[in-house]
Design a protein around this motif. Sequence first.
Motif, mmCIF file in Angstrom:
data_model
loop_
_atom_site.group_PDB
_atom_site.id
_atom_site.type_symbol
_atom_site.label_atom_id
_atom_site.label_comp_id
_atom_site.label_asym_id
_atom_site.label_seq_id
_atom_site.Cartn_x
_atom_site.Cartn_y
_atom_site.Cartn_z
ATOM 1 N N SER A 151 0.766 -1.185 -0.092
ATOM 2 C CA SER A 151 -0.042 -0.167 0.004
ATOM 3 C C SER A 151 0.930 1.066 0.008
ATOM 4 O O SER A 151 0.425 2.267 -0.775
ATOM 5 N N LYS A 152 2.012 1.364 0.808
ATOM 6 C CA LYS A 152 2.701 2.509 0.812
ATOM 7 C C LYS A 152 3.628 2.659 -0.581
ATOM 8 O O LYS A 152 3.480 3.810 -0.971
ATOM 9 N N GLN A 153 3.829 1.578 -1.175
ATOM 10 C CA GLN A 153 4.627 1.779 -2.371
ATOM 11 C C GLN A 153 3.533 2.199 -3.602
ATOM 12 O O GLN A 153 3.812 2.950 -4.395
ATOM 13 N N GLN A 154 2.390 1.799 -3.457
ATOM 14 C CA GLN A 154 1.138 2.314 -4.349
ATOM 15 C C GLN A 154 1.085 3.714 -4.166
ATOM 16 O O GLN A 154 0.685 4.463 -5.198
ATOM 17 N N SER A 155 0.973 3.925 -2.906
ATOM 18 C CA SER A 155 0.757 5.663 -2.662
ATOM 19 C C SER A 155 2.096 6.242 -3.173
ATOM 20 O O SER A 155 2.067 7.646 -4.032
ATOM 21 N N ASN A 156 3.325 5.816 -2.890
ATOM 22 C CA ASN A 156 4.641 6.541 -3.561
ATOM 23 C C ASN A 156 4.421 6.575 -5.114
ATOM 24 O O ASN A 156 4.869 7.490 -5.748
ATOM 25 N N ARG B 19 1.745 6.765 -6.768
ATOM 26 C CA ARG B 19 0.760 7.771 -7.330
ATOM 27 C C ARG B 19 1.581 9.360 -7.112
ATOM 28 O O ARG B 19 1.266 10.094 -7.900
ATOM 29 N N LEU B 20 2.291 9.376 -6.084
ATOM 30 C CA LEU B 20 3.037 10.634 -6.095
ATOM 31 C C LEU B 20 4.111 10.802 -7.199
ATOM 32 O O LEU B 20 4.120 11.948 -7.573
ATOM 33 N N GLN C 247 1.943 11.839 -10.107
ATOM 34 C CA GLN C 247 1.261 13.045 -9.834
ATOM 35 C C GLN C 247 2.510 14.092 -10.164
ATOM 36 O O GLN C 247 2.163 15.139 -10.746
ATOM 37 N N ALA D 180 8.369 11.265 1.561
ATOM 38 C CA ALA D 180 8.093 9.856 1.515
ATOM 39 C C ALA D 180 9.561 8.972 0.999
ATOM 40 O O ALA D 180 9.475 7.851 0.994
#
Length: 933
Positions: free
Chosen positions: A642-647, A649-650, A653, A717
Amino acid sequence: MVDYHAANQSYQYGPNSGGNGAGGGGSMGDYMAQEDDWDRDLLLDPAWEKQQRKTFTAWCNSHLRKAGTQIENIDEDFRDGLKLMLLLEVISGERLPKPERGKMRVHKINNVNKALDFIASKGVKLVSIGAEEIVDGNAKMTLGMIWTIILRFAIQDISVEETSAKEGLLLWCQRKTAPYKNVNVQNFHISWKDGLAFNALIHRHRPELIEYDKLRKDDPVTNLNNAFEVAEKYLDIPKMLDAEDIVGTLRPDEKAIMTYVSCFYHAFSGAQKAETAANRICKVLAVNQENEHLMEDYERLASDLLEWIRRTIPWLEDRVPQKTIQEMQQKLEDFRDYRRVHKPPKVQEKCQLEINFNTLQTKLRLSNRPAFMPSEGKMVSDINNGWQHLEQAEKGYEEWLLNEIRRLERLDHLAEKFRQKASIHEAWTDGKEAMLKHRDYETATLSDIKALIRKHEAFESDLAAHQDRVEQIAAIAQELNELDYYDSHNVNTRCQKICDQWDALGSLTQSRREALEKTEKQLETIDQLHLEYAKRAAPFNNWMESAMEDLQDMFIVHTIEEIEGLISAHDQFKSTLPDADREREAILAIHKEAQRIAESNHIKLSGSNPYTTVTPQIINSKWEKVQQLVPKRDHALLEEQSKQQSNERLRRQFASQANIVGPWIQTKMEEIGRISIEMNGTLEDQLNHLKRYERSIVDYKPNLDLLEQQHQLIQEALIFDNKHTNYTMEHIRVGWEQLLTTIARTINEVENQILTRDAKGISQEQMQEFRASFNHFDKDHGGALGPEEFKACLISLGYDVENDRQKQTGSMDSDDFRALLISTGYSLGDAEFNRIMSVVDPNHSGLVTFQAFIDFMSRETTDTDTADQVIASFKVLAGDKNFITAEELRRELPPDQAEYCIARMAPYQGPDAVPGALDYKSFSTALYGESDL
């Protein structure tokens, strides 16, 4: 004393002509020819004679008092010729022949003839005026002679716009009195009867002396007396007329009025020259003072900026690593504050400093002053070099911080892994040395010995299985040393202890095997099932320990692919659990079979397997531990995913915004380059277009701020790479700063071109022709010309360097003229061209900018103030002396500029020097850089 000397011209005066001349361009002769009729008849009209006597007497006394004497009766006092000769010496400044002192008639006639001869020597023809008439006291002849003197020495030199004598004096009066109501000067008689014209002349030059608005046209006596009294009291002009005589006469005497008005002209013309000279000096000094202020501001701003760079570079070059990630992250946060808070204002200061420097140089060139050379080490190039060093240190510092954080993160992970593996190994080796040293085989039975041998074989298998862990511990310790781990000493000590203990275990194991083999011949019985159990249980036990170690092992990933790889490996591990469970059940079945056989055959067992310490309880306990660790591992991997998926997305973006902002900045840079080359329309249109363009760029700043926010989230991050874009925040920042600097410099260049055009009077067509020629030879569109390109550009504009002037090329345009020059093999002189290059390229960079090109062309075609002109102006203020005094400077100049000159002028060293004399010539030369100020 008023200087009445003038060029020799031929005048003819006589009693019938009223003493009017035929010189001065014919104006005085023409005037007297028109008025001959009334002048002859009315020359000695009682009213006119009274006015002339009073006026001429006052005029003569105004000069004779300089010699300490005066006359009372103009008919009588000039009869002996002595005072007549003295009068001529005073007004001409020349010495006449020595007069005769005798009282006889012949002596008087000789003296008068000497005076008349002197008048004739000045180009004046005297008709019908003889010495005998003067000696006899002939009023008509005496007044005619005095009028002749007045015309020659007081009125002839008056010149206004190519008109002289009477017409010049009349034109001067008309211009000076034009703004005043109720004043219309058309002649020198009735136009002056109401007295307003006299008051207007005084008020025009000395407004503090006359309250003109309070005068009334219907009160001429008051007006005339007011003007006469003010002129006598404040202007040193004696009262030559009576108000009652002028008002009571139908037509005042023209000669009397002209004589009196000429005194005003000479009184005010000297003041006007001094005012003009003072204004010129004030203008030059004001320009010099303003330039000095700009130089001081540049020096101060440059010093402050260089001092800030000097303080900042050592901080950025500090590469002392910290021991913990927290300390390094604090350094990274300090660096972010520097980029966001401290550096942007300095970028603006640097840009403004360059703009101020360019503006100062432009003003110096426009005012014909030497170029400004900053103090050593404070040139714009020095600031740019310091700034480049700062940015290099800044870039290296950021890279070092990120690498250091990665290193510390890796070190923490390795150190924790080392401690975990070392703890597991130390727990396994606990008691192993005592077991290997135990001599239990000396009292054991054969079956016990066999059991001990099998047990020892199982231990050796276990020992071999742990060899890999020991090697891993040593490898981790080695890597910690290579990465300069701050606690490497304790790590090395613990690793060395484990290795020494491992070597001891190997030696003890070998010794025990030799002892058991020695007694093996005495032992026969062995329990195959126990042995098989031990052989299968030991590897399975090691597998479970390894599995538990792997399930509890820490991990660190940076990409979604890495975490997905770990999840895949974990899924593969979970797929082996059914086979492992079957192996566990098989091992436990062996143990149960041994128990069943012993019980069925009434065999008494000791209660434990002699070949292994791994009991079924241990196997089941560890299996349950493995079963518990699997879902925990699942949870940890899912959290990291989940953390890597958030990264990710960053990253996407940031990349999405960067891929928009980066090309936009690049496009704007290209557009500015085209604008600076094309420059369509007038300079004001170009300036307005560039300023609108600048506002559109500034309005785009929120997009950059959004990108900064996204970049901060990425750094927080700890995301170190981004495959979705080639743009980094550093690239975007540098591009943005370059974009702002480029548009500001382009605007400043156009503003300086406007300053140059307005100051030098260059037309828009000339400016466009200069720009078109410059762009034509700027082949690489770099905004600057090399020496050969610049030479070709000068030739194309018709500039002849060998003759230092422009050639006349008729109606040919620049392209035709260029072709003609090339076809005829025309070339510029090397010496002259080198001189021009030293002007347009004082720093010898090998490039000529458009601004330097414009300055050169405008300077070659425009006149400016020179040192000689300033010297001439000072000489006027000094009254033709070769020096000037502080009192004269304070009287003629404003206080601040007078003190400015006094503080900088050297004492005058000439042979005619007096106390307090100042050298204005060297001071004027220094103003234009021809000597030291």
